[in-house]
Design a protein around this motif. Sequence first.
Motif, PDB file in Angstrom:
ATOM      1  N   THR A 133      15.790  -3.599  19.203  1.00  0.00           N
ATOM      2  CA  THR A 133      15.311  -3.129  20.512  1.00  0.00           C
ATOM      3  C   THR A 133      15.542  -1.639  20.687  1.00  0.00           C
ATOM      4  OG1 THR A 133      15.500  -3.316  22.901  1.00  0.00           O
ATOM      5  CG2 THR A 133      17.496  -3.806  21.650  1.00  0.00           C
ATOM      6  N   SER A 134      14.604  -0.982  21.378  1.00  0.00           N
ATOM      7  CA  SER A 134      14.756   0.451  21.597  1.00  0.00           C
ATOM      8  C   SER A 134      15.392   0.736  22.944  1.00  0.00           C
ATOM      9  CB  SER A 134      13.405   1.152  21.499  1.00  0.00           C
ATOM     10  OG  SER A 134      12.339   0.282  21.532  1.00  0.00           O
ATOM     11  N   SER A 135      15.687  -0.289  23.730  1.00  0.00           N
ATOM     12  CA  SER A 135      16.217   0.017  25.071  1.00  0.00           C
ATOM     13  C   SER A 135      16.883  -1.146  25.802  1.00  0.00           C
ATOM     14  CB  SER A 135      15.074   0.538  25.951  1.00  0.00           C
ATOM     15  OG  SER A 135      14.033  -0.426  26.011  1.00  0.00           O
TER      16      SER A 135
ATOM     17  N   SER B  40       1.578   6.578  -6.862  1.00  0.00           N
ATOM     18  CA  SER B  40       0.489   7.482  -7.256  1.00  0.00           C
ATOM     19  C   SER B  40       0.867   8.950  -7.011  1.00  0.00           C
ATOM     20  CB  SER B  40      -0.819   7.118  -6.548  1.00  0.00           C
ATOM     21  OG  SER B  40      -0.688   7.364  -5.182  1.00  0.00           O
ATOM     22  N   LYS B  41       1.780   9.185  -6.053  1.00  0.00           N
ATOM     23  CA  LYS B  41       2.234  10.571  -5.812  1.00  0.00           C
ATOM     24  C   LYS B  41       3.345  10.981  -6.779  1.00  0.00           C
ATOM     25  CE  LYS B  41       1.704  11.221  -0.781  1.00  0.00           C
ATOM     26  NZ  LYS B  41       2.535  11.191   0.461  1.00  0.00           N
ATOM     27  N   GLY B  42       3.777  10.025  -7.626  1.00  0.00           N
ATOM     28  CA  GLY B  42       4.841  10.317  -8.577  1.00  0.00           C
ATOM     29  C   GLY B  42       6.224  10.316  -7.939  1.00  0.00           C
ATOM     30  N   LYS B  43       6.340   9.727  -6.728  1.00  0.00           N
ATOM     31  CA  LYS B  43       7.637   9.715  -6.031  1.00  0.00           C
ATOM     32  C   LYS B  43       8.449   8.464  -6.343  1.00  0.00           C
ATOM     33  CE  LYS B  43       6.480  13.005  -2.741  1.00  0.00           C
ATOM     34  NZ  LYS B  43       7.029  13.882  -1.809  1.00  0.00           N
ATOM     35  N   LEU B  44       7.796   7.487  -6.988  1.00  0.00           N
ATOM     36  CA  LEU B  44       8.452   6.204  -7.265  1.00  0.00           C
ATOM     37  C   LEU B  44       7.879   5.678  -8.576  1.00  0.00           C
ATOM     38  CD1 LEU B  44      10.301   4.200  -5.598  1.00  0.00           C
ATOM     39  CD2 LEU B  44       8.198   3.068  -4.891  1.00  0.00           C
TER      40      LEU B  44
ATOM     41  N   LYS C 269       0.829  -1.208   0.000  1.00  0.00           N
ATOM     42  CA  LYS C 269       0.000   0.000   0.000  1.00  0.00           C
ATOM     43  C   LYS C 269       0.869   1.268   0.000  1.00  0.00           C
ATOM     44  CE  LYS C 269      -4.052   0.767   2.734  1.00  0.00           C
ATOM     45  NZ  LYS C 269      -4.746   0.310   3.944  1.00  0.00           N
ATOM     46  N   ARG C 270       1.922   1.227   0.833  1.00  0.00           N
ATOM     47  CA  ARG C 270       2.812   2.408   0.917  1.00  0.00           C
ATOM     48  C   ARG C 270       3.539   2.632  -0.405  1.00  0.00           C
ATOM     49  NH1 ARG C 270       3.781   0.819   6.177  1.00  0.00           N
ATOM     50  NH2 ARG C 270       5.692  -0.309   5.676  1.00  0.00           N
ATOM     51  N   LEU C 271       3.973   1.512  -1.024  1.00  0.00           N
ATOM     52  CA  LEU C 271       4.686   1.659  -2.303  1.00  0.00           C
ATOM     53  C   LEU C 271       3.739   2.177  -3.380  1.00  0.00           C
ATOM     54  CD1 LEU C 271       6.847  -1.608  -2.149  1.00  0.00           C
ATOM     55  CD2 LEU C 271       7.703   0.739  -2.022  1.00  0.00           C
TER      56      LEU C 271
ATOM     57  N   MET D 199      20.571  -2.709  16.343  1.00  0.00           N
ATOM     58  CA  MET D 199      20.387  -1.943  15.108  1.00  0.00           C
ATOM     59  C   MET D 199      19.028  -1.278  15.248  1.00  0.00           C
ATOM     60  SD  MET D 199      20.578  -3.563  11.293  1.00  0.00           S
ATOM     61  CE  MET D 199      21.029  -2.544   9.896  1.00  0.00           C
ATOM     62  N   HIS D 200      19.036  -0.073  15.790  1.00  0.00           N
ATOM     63  CA  HIS D 200      17.791   0.559  16.216  1.00  0.00           C
ATOM     64  C   HIS D 200      17.288   1.567  15.177  1.00  0.00           C
ATOM     65  CE1 HIS D 200      15.672   3.385  19.272  1.00  0.00           C
ATOM     66  NE2 HIS D 200      14.825   2.557  18.710  1.00  0.00           N
ATOM     67  N   PHE D 201      16.253   1.142  14.461  1.00  0.00           N
ATOM     68  CA  PHE D 201      15.625   1.994  13.444  1.00  0.00           C
ATOM     69  C   PHE D 201      14.602   2.906  14.124  1.00  0.00           C
ATOM     70  CE2 PHE D 201      17.205  -1.623  11.137  1.00  0.00           C
ATOM     71  CZ  PHE D 201      17.490  -1.162   9.859  1.00  0.00           C
ATOM     72  N   MET D 202      14.273   4.004  13.454  1.00  0.00           N
ATOM     73  CA  MET D 202      13.277   4.947  13.977  1.00  0.00           C
ATOM     74  C   MET D 202      11.979   4.823  13.177  1.00  0.00           C
ATOM     75  SD  MET D 202      15.096   6.432  16.328  1.00  0.00           S
ATOM     76  CE  MET D 202      16.547   5.404  16.575  1.00  0.00           C
ATOM     77  N   ASN D 203      10.903   5.193  13.810  1.00  0.00           N
ATOM     78  CA  ASN D 203       9.561   5.046  13.251  1.00  0.00           C
ATOM     79  C   ASN D 203       9.057   6.394  12.698  1.00  0.00           C
ATOM     80  OD1 ASN D 203       6.922   4.260  12.809  1.00  0.00           O
ATOM     81  ND2 ASN D 203       6.445   3.867  14.944  1.00  0.00           N
ATOM     82  N   PRO D 204       8.535   6.484  11.493  1.00  0.00           N
ATOM     83  CA  PRO D 204       8.374   5.446  10.473  1.00  0.00           C
ATOM     84  C   PRO D 204       9.697   5.170   9.733  1.00  0.00           C
ATOM     85  CG  PRO D 204       7.197   7.477   9.827  1.00  0.00           C
ATOM     86  CD  PRO D 204       7.869   7.757  11.122  1.00  0.00           C
TER      87      PRO D 204
ATOM     88  N   PRO E  83       8.430  18.138  14.604  1.00  0.00           N
ATOM     89  CA  PRO E  83       7.427  17.869  13.572  1.00  0.00           C
ATOM     90  C   PRO E  83       6.085  17.434  14.131  1.00  0.00           C
ATOM     91  CG  PRO E  83       9.149  16.186  13.571  1.00  0.00           C
ATOM     92  CD  PRO E  83       9.589  17.254  14.503  1.00  0.00           C
ATOM     93  N   MET E  84       6.074  16.796  15.282  1.00  0.00           N
ATOM     94  CA  MET E  84       4.809  16.487  15.939  1.00  0.00           C
ATOM     95  C   MET E  84       5.012  16.582  17.454  1.00  0.00           C
ATOM     96  SD  MET E  84       4.885  12.521  14.721  1.00  0.00           S
ATOM     97  CE  MET E  84       3.162  12.201  14.874  1.00  0.00           C
ATOM     98  N   GLY E  85       3.909  16.826  18.178  1.00  0.00           N
ATOM     99  CA  GLY E  85       4.024  16.970  19.625  1.00  0.00           C
ATOM    100  C   GLY E  85       4.298  15.634  20.297  1.00  0.00           C
TER     101      GLY E  85
ATOM    102  N   VAL F 241      18.973   7.808  21.887  1.00  0.00           N
ATOM    103  CA  VAL F 241      17.734   8.473  21.455  1.00  0.00           C
ATOM    104  C   VAL F 241      16.625   8.324  22.503  1.00  0.00           C
ATOM    105  CG1 VAL F 241      15.878   8.453  19.727  1.00  0.00           C
ATOM    106  CG2 VAL F 241      18.259   8.331  18.987  1.00  0.00           C
ATOM    107  N   ASN F 242      16.377   7.109  22.946  1.00  0.00           N
ATOM    108  CA  ASN F 242      15.254   6.937  23.873  1.00  0.00           C
ATOM    109  C   ASN F 242      15.562   7.394  25.293  1.00  0.00           C
ATOM    110  OD1 ASN F 242      13.122   6.171  22.265  1.00  0.00           O
ATOM    111  ND2 ASN F 242      13.932   4.097  22.054  1.00  0.00           N
ATOM    112  N   ARG F 243      16.836   7.470  25.639  1.00  0.00           N
ATOM    113  CA  ARG F 243      17.183   8.011  26.963  1.00  0.00           C
ATOM    114  C   ARG F 243      16.782   9.475  27.042  1.00  0.00           C
ATOM    115  NH1 ARG F 243      22.809   7.209  30.155  1.00  0.00           N
ATOM    116  NH2 ARG F 243      22.374   8.623  31.866  1.00  0.00           N
TER     117      ARG F 243
END
Length: 284
Positions: free
Chosen positions: A118-120, A55-59, A48-50, A139-144, A225-227, A189-191
């Motif tokens: 793991t985040s912690s 459809s947005k013309g980004k890919l 769905k994301r792809l 190997m801690h990835f961030m969301n999204p 970017p967000m609260g 990051v999470n600390r």
Amino acid sequence: MEITRIGVVGAGQMGAGIAQVAAACGLEVMLNDVSEELIQRGIAGIGKRLDKAVSKGKLDEATAESTKVRIFPALGLESLAKTQFIIEAATEREAIKIDIFSKLNAVAPPEVIFASNTSSISITRMGAVTGRPERFIGMHFMNPVPVMKLVEIISGLATSTDTIDATVALAERMGKTCTRSRDFPGFIVNRILMPMINEAVFALHEGVGSPEDIDNGMKLGTNQPMGPLALADLIGLDTCLAIMEVLYKGFADSKYRPCPLLRQYVDAGWLGRKSGRGFYDYRD
Ligand code: CAA
């Protein structure tokens, strides 16, 4: 060792995001979860994301299709045995992660690197009890995941230099920028992030302001970017609580005490976006 095929354990928002960026950079991905339904849900979300990006013309469509066909459903941890690198992105509970890595250790050849998203939780401890501490890394990835540039790399006490180098190279191939953290609760990051989110929940709990005022204060006043409450809803309130518990226990310091309101929301099943309700209502 050239990495051409990786395993991803967990097809939720983090695991699916990791699978997507790995497939997008040309890797074959074996996507595992505890049921076929969860794996298919993860794969459908990626599709769905792809499609949305097309459809947005980004890919372009061909790139989206070639990304999709590199992701394979892999029910049963033994189906990850023929990969060179396994990233675990299961629920943020130490017992669950240790169980997964112990099972993987029994089926994967010894040269396969195990990475936890793991985040912690302690990389040193998980590496020590699951059989290959020198080939175990955080190997801690961030969301999204597809959007966020950072991967935090956490080496345990026994993690080898080869493992660190291979992990950094893999993350960079996936288009990410790495920072390095020593293995302390919450890493870097999470600390810093989670006590801020927890404090925002305390502010709400004590009636200092409404969710909108707390979030707008931080968003417009500190250019985020967000609260923090909206971000907590995005991350998942259960994950936020689990990370605060790790900080509280790991540092044995009351400054990390999880806010009782956060605990109550989790008890109510109000986990944020994924459950339709958190500090905000997403049911529409
Ligand atoms: N998955 C994939 N892509 C997503 C997405 C998701 N869940 N949510 C949004 N995006 C993409 C959109 O498709 C859009 O892409 P294009 O620009 O290519 O069209 C882009 O992100 C911007 O999205 P929107 O215009 O819908 O919304 P926005 O501008 O408000 O951005 C946001 C949304 C990227 C989430 C932004 O608000 C943001 O960066 N928020 C902060 C996120 C953050 O701090 N994450 C770290 C959390 S901490 C963590 O993850 C560590 C941990 O262990 C808990």
